[in-house]
Structure formats: structure tokens, C-alpha cells
Design an enzyme around this catalytic site. Structure first.
Site, short mmCIF file in Angstrom:
data_model
loop_
_atom_site.label_atom_id
_atom_site.label_comp_id
_atom_site.label_asym_id
_atom_site.label_seq_id
_atom_site.Cartn_x
_atom_site.Cartn_y
_atom_site.Cartn_z
N LEU A 14 0.84 -1.20 0.00
CA LEU A 14 0.00 0.00 0.00
C LEU A 14 0.88 1.25 0.00
O LEU A 14 2.08 1.18 0.22
CB LEU A 14 -0.90 -0.02 1.24
CG LEU A 14 -1.79 -1.26 1.41
CD1 LEU A 14 -2.63 -1.14 2.67
CD2 LEU A 14 -2.69 -1.45 0.21
N PRO A 15 0.27 2.44 -0.22
CA PRO A 15 1.10 3.64 -0.33
C PRO A 15 1.86 4.02 0.94
O PRO A 15 3.08 4.25 0.88
CB PRO A 15 0.09 4.74 -0.70
CG PRO A 15 -1.06 4.02 -1.31
CD PRO A 15 -1.13 2.69 -0.60
N LYS A 48 15.29 0.78 4.58
CA LYS A 48 14.66 1.24 3.33
C LYS A 48 14.63 2.76 3.25
O LYS A 48 14.87 3.37 2.21
CB LYS A 48 13.25 0.64 3.25
CG LYS A 48 12.35 1.21 2.19
CD LYS A 48 12.79 0.87 0.78
CE LYS A 48 11.89 1.57 -0.24
NZ LYS A 48 12.41 1.52 -1.58
N LYS A 83 7.02 11.31 0.49
CA LYS A 83 6.66 10.59 1.72
C LYS A 83 7.91 9.97 2.35
O LYS A 83 8.15 10.11 3.56
CB LYS A 83 5.65 9.48 1.39
CG LYS A 83 5.39 8.52 2.53
CD LYS A 83 4.91 7.16 2.03
CE LYS A 83 5.90 6.49 1.13
NZ LYS A 83 5.75 5.06 0.93
N THR A 101 6.40 0.83 1.99
CA THR A 101 7.39 1.64 2.72
C THR A 101 6.64 2.55 3.68
O THR A 101 5.89 3.43 3.24
CB THR A 101 8.22 2.50 1.75
OG1 THR A 101 8.83 1.65 0.78
CG2 THR A 101 9.31 3.26 2.50
P1 NAD Z 1 0.64 2.76 -6.08
O1 NAD Z 1 0.00 4.02 -5.63
O2 NAD Z 1 0.87 2.51 -7.52
O3 NAD Z 1 -0.18 1.48 -5.52
C1 NAD Z 1 -0.81 1.43 -4.28
C2 NAD Z 1 -2.09 0.64 -4.46
O4 NAD Z 1 -2.71 0.44 -3.18
C3 NAD Z 1 -3.13 1.37 -5.34
O5 NAD Z 1 -3.51 0.51 -6.40
C4 NAD Z 1 -4.28 1.65 -4.38
O6 NAD Z 1 -5.54 1.59 -5.00
C5 NAD Z 1 -4.11 0.53 -3.37
N1 NAD Z 1 -4.73 0.77 -2.06
C6 NAD Z 1 -4.63 1.86 -1.26
N2 NAD Z 1 -5.32 1.67 -0.12
C7 NAD Z 1 -5.88 0.43 -0.21
C8 NAD Z 1 -6.72 -0.34 0.64
N3 NAD Z 1 -7.13 0.12 1.83
N4 NAD Z 1 -7.10 -1.56 0.23
C9 NAD Z 1 -6.69 -2.05 -0.96
N5 NAD Z 1 -5.91 -1.37 -1.83
C10 NAD Z 1 -5.51 -0.14 -1.45
O7 NAD Z 1 2.01 2.66 -5.26
P2 NAD Z 1 3.31 1.76 -5.63
O8 NAD Z 1 4.20 2.55 -6.53
O9 NAD Z 1 2.86 0.40 -6.01
O10 NAD Z 1 4.00 1.73 -4.20
C11 NAD Z 1 3.50 0.92 -3.14
C12 NAD Z 1 4.50 0.98 -1.98
O11 NAD Z 1 5.77 0.53 -2.44
C13 NAD Z 1 4.72 2.41 -1.44
O12 NAD Z 1 4.87 2.35 -0.05
C14 NAD Z 1 6.00 2.84 -2.12
O13 NAD Z 1 6.70 3.82 -1.36
C15 NAD Z 1 6.75 1.52 -2.21
N6 NAD Z 1 7.73 1.41 -3.31
C16 NAD Z 1 7.44 1.84 -4.56
C17 NAD Z 1 8.38 1.71 -5.57
C18 NAD Z 1 8.11 2.17 -6.99
O14 NAD Z 1 9.06 2.21 -7.80
N7 NAD Z 1 6.88 2.49 -7.36
C19 NAD Z 1 9.62 1.11 -5.30
C20 NAD Z 1 9.87 0.64 -4.02
C21 NAD Z 1 8.91 0.79 -3.02
#
Ligand code: NAD
Length: 294
Positions: free
Chosen positions: A65-66, A171, A246, A96
């Protein structure tokens, strides 16, 4: 093969879940966005209408999740999952988030005899698709060993950083450095181009010189230099500016808590904050280049 509930199918969770389906696991998936669920269902996963329904029969629960508030809401909020999950279930929380949030949720899980680790990832969307992510785990060593077969289907490197929350601390340190190096790489490329250099030529030189880094090797911020980088897709997909913001905020909080000095991390946080305020929050974080280029 195991019954896995996967919650959060965004840029990272979507491809991670897909790799578990490809490995033959039985996935039940949930996201707030129906289109994200459909991609997984088309690949063979089962759809749940809620997170609670998804975990009903699960042996393993994975969430991506975010931010902290989403994770605390999911596990500890109204109809929180920790009250729906059976004892001994293995929970891998891969978002994260703040180390304090990770510890709070893990403690609540352990109080219910649920096995939980924090397992944030590094490697970007490319690593999520290719199954080459780095997992940075905090929690019990036995729980990490139980999680290893699943982590290995999504990643290549698995580190045990320490107790609950330690994965998040490591991280956050990594991502503070990433935010700084992407801003620094952008600054250097813009300087070279404004002095008449070709961005591709300059990038090739830096990639083989002492300034080389992850951005110059895999994720160049200049459009057209790397075909597969978000910069060449108008900064779509990838890792959002607001997610980087964030993480830099989490670094600032961690610094305050530990009385550490993070002057470069704070400067980077202010740069991404300005960039976000200009309407770029949902674009890939490498679009920070535009602050220097324009
Ligand atoms: P994103 O915003 O693309 O995906 C998050 C998903 O969570 C969305 O599809 C959203 O609809 C869903 N969501 C939110 N609340 C929810 C709930 N209560 N129930 C079900 N689904 C829910 O974000 P992302 O890029 O996939 O990143 C996710 C995590 O990974 C974050 O913490 C980010 O910091 C970390 N991260 C991202 C990357 C990257 O390159 N994108 C790399 C490493 C770590």
C-alpha cells in the site's frame, strides 16, 4: 502451493502478485481500483470484494500500500484484518512506511499469534516485473525463513535488517540517498546540456566515470536517453513524486527521533515538495529533472 491474499495491486503490487500467480500460487486479490484487480484475474487470480474477504481462507497475506495510514487502517482500523486473520498466518507487509507504524502493527499481530514481518522493497517497477526486487526485512528470523520461498518468487536479494521495523529504517536510508542522487544527477545533466553537451553522450560518460549511480545505469531522468525509463514515457508509471516525498518525510522524522543531521536529505525533500506543489505529484520522481532543465 499456497493460498495467498494480496492486497494493493498498484505499480509494484500488481507485478509482484503476477509473479506469484506465475509461480503457481493460488492468489485472492483486492485493490480499491477495479482495473488493477482485473489484470490479476485475467492472469488467473481470484477476485475478492473486500480485503476482509481476501484474507478469509489465506495461509499467507501480502500487502503493498502507499503509506503508514493505509497500512494501519487496513490492519488495525474498523474491521481491521488482524481480527480476521487466523493465528499462525504469515503476513508480509511490503509497503514503505514509518518504522513506528511497522512496529505497532507487528506488535498487534504478535499479540494475536499472527506471524508478521516488514519487508519493504527496492528495485523499482522494473524489478517488480522482472522478479528481481531486493527485500529488506525486519522481524523474527524464523518468520523470514517461512517467508523466503514467497519472497524468492518476487525478488533476487533478501536481507535481514534486524527486528520489527528495522527493514523500514534501512529502506528509508536507501530512499533518502536515492532522492538525493536523482536530484544530483538531474542537476549535473542539466548543467552539461545548458553548456552544449548531448544528454546521451554525457550520460554515457558519467555511467563509466566516478559520478555513476543507479540513475545513470538504469533510470536516467533525461527523456530519450533510456528507452525503458519513465523519463522516456513522459514520466508515467514508475515511482511517484509524492511517494518519494513521503519517504523523504520519513527520513526527516527518523532524523529528528535519533538527533541525526540530514542536510542533503532535507534539501532533497524541499526540492521534491516544490516539484509536487507545481502539479507533479503523480509523475515519476525522475521528473525532478524539470526543476533544473526549465
Ligand atoms: P501505487 O500508488 O501505484 O499502488 C498502491 C495501491 O494500493 C493502489 O492501487 C491503491 O488503490 C491501493 N490501495 C490503497 N489503499 C488500499 C486499501 N485500503 N485496500 C486495498 N488497496 C488499497 O504505489 P506503488 O508505486 O505500487 O507503491 C507501493 C508501496 O511501495 C509504497 O509504499 C512505495 O513507497 C513503495 N515502493 C514503490 C516503488 C516504486 O518504484 N513504485 C519502489 C519501491 C517501493
Amino acid at each position: 502451493m499456497s493460498r495467498i491474499a494480496f492486497i494493493g495491486l498498484g505499480h509494484m503490487g500488481g507485478p509482484m502478485a503476477l509473479n506469484l500467480v506465475k509461480a503457481g500460487h493460488e492468489l485472492t486479490v483486492f485493490d480499491l481500483v477495479p482495473a488493477a484487480i482485473k489484470t490479476l484475474v485475467d492472469a488467473g487470480a481470484s477476485e475478492a470484494r473486500s480485503a476482509q474477504e481476501a484474507v478469509g481462507n489465506a495461509e499467507v497475506v501480502i500487502s503493498m500500500l502507499p503509506a503508514s495510514k493505509h497500512v494501519e487502517g487496513l490492519y488495525l482500523g474498523e474491521a481491521g484484518l488482524l481480527d480476521q486473520i487466523a493465528a499462525n498466518t504469515l503476513v508480509l507487509e511490503c509497503s514503505t512506511i514509518a518504522p513506528e507504524s511497522a512496529r505497532k502493527v507487528a506488535q498487534a499481530a504478535h499479540d494475536r499469534k499472527i506471524r508478521m514481518i516488514d519487508a519493504p522493497v527496492s528495485g523499482g517497477t522494473g524489478g517488480a516485473v522482472a522478479g528481481t526486487l531486493t527485500f529488506i526485512v525486519g522481524g523474527d528470523a524464523d518468520d523470514l525463513e517461512a517467508a523466503r520461498p514467497y519472497l524468492e518468487k518476487m525478488g533476487k536479494n533478501i536481507f535481514h535488517a534486524g527486528d520489527a521495523g528495522a527493514g523500514q529504517v534501512a529502506k528509508i536510508c536507501n530512499n533518502m540517498l536515492l532522492g538525493i542522487l536523482m536530484a544530483g544527477t538531474s542537476e549535473a545533466l542539466a548543467l552539461g546540456v545548458k553548456n552544449g553537451l548531448d544528454p546521451k553522450v554525457l550520460s554515457d560518460i558519467i555511467a563509466k566515470s566516478s559520478g555513476r549511480n543507479w540513475a545513470t545505469e538504469l533510470y536516467n531522468p533525461w527523456p530519450g536517453v533510456m528507452e525503458h525509463a519513465p523519463a522516456s514515457k513522459d514520466y508515467a508509471g514508475g515511482f511517484g513524486v509524492d511517494l518519494m516525498l513521503k519517504d523523504l518525510g520519513l527520513a526527516a522524522e527518523s532524523a529528528l527521533n535519533a538527533r541525526a543531521s540530514v542536510p542533503l536529505g532535507e534539501l532533497a525533500r524541499n526540492l521534491y515538495s516544490m516539484h509536487s506543489a507545481q502539479g507533479n505529484g503523480a509523475r515519476d520522481f525522475s521528473s525532478i529533472l524539470n526543476l533544473f532543465k526549465n
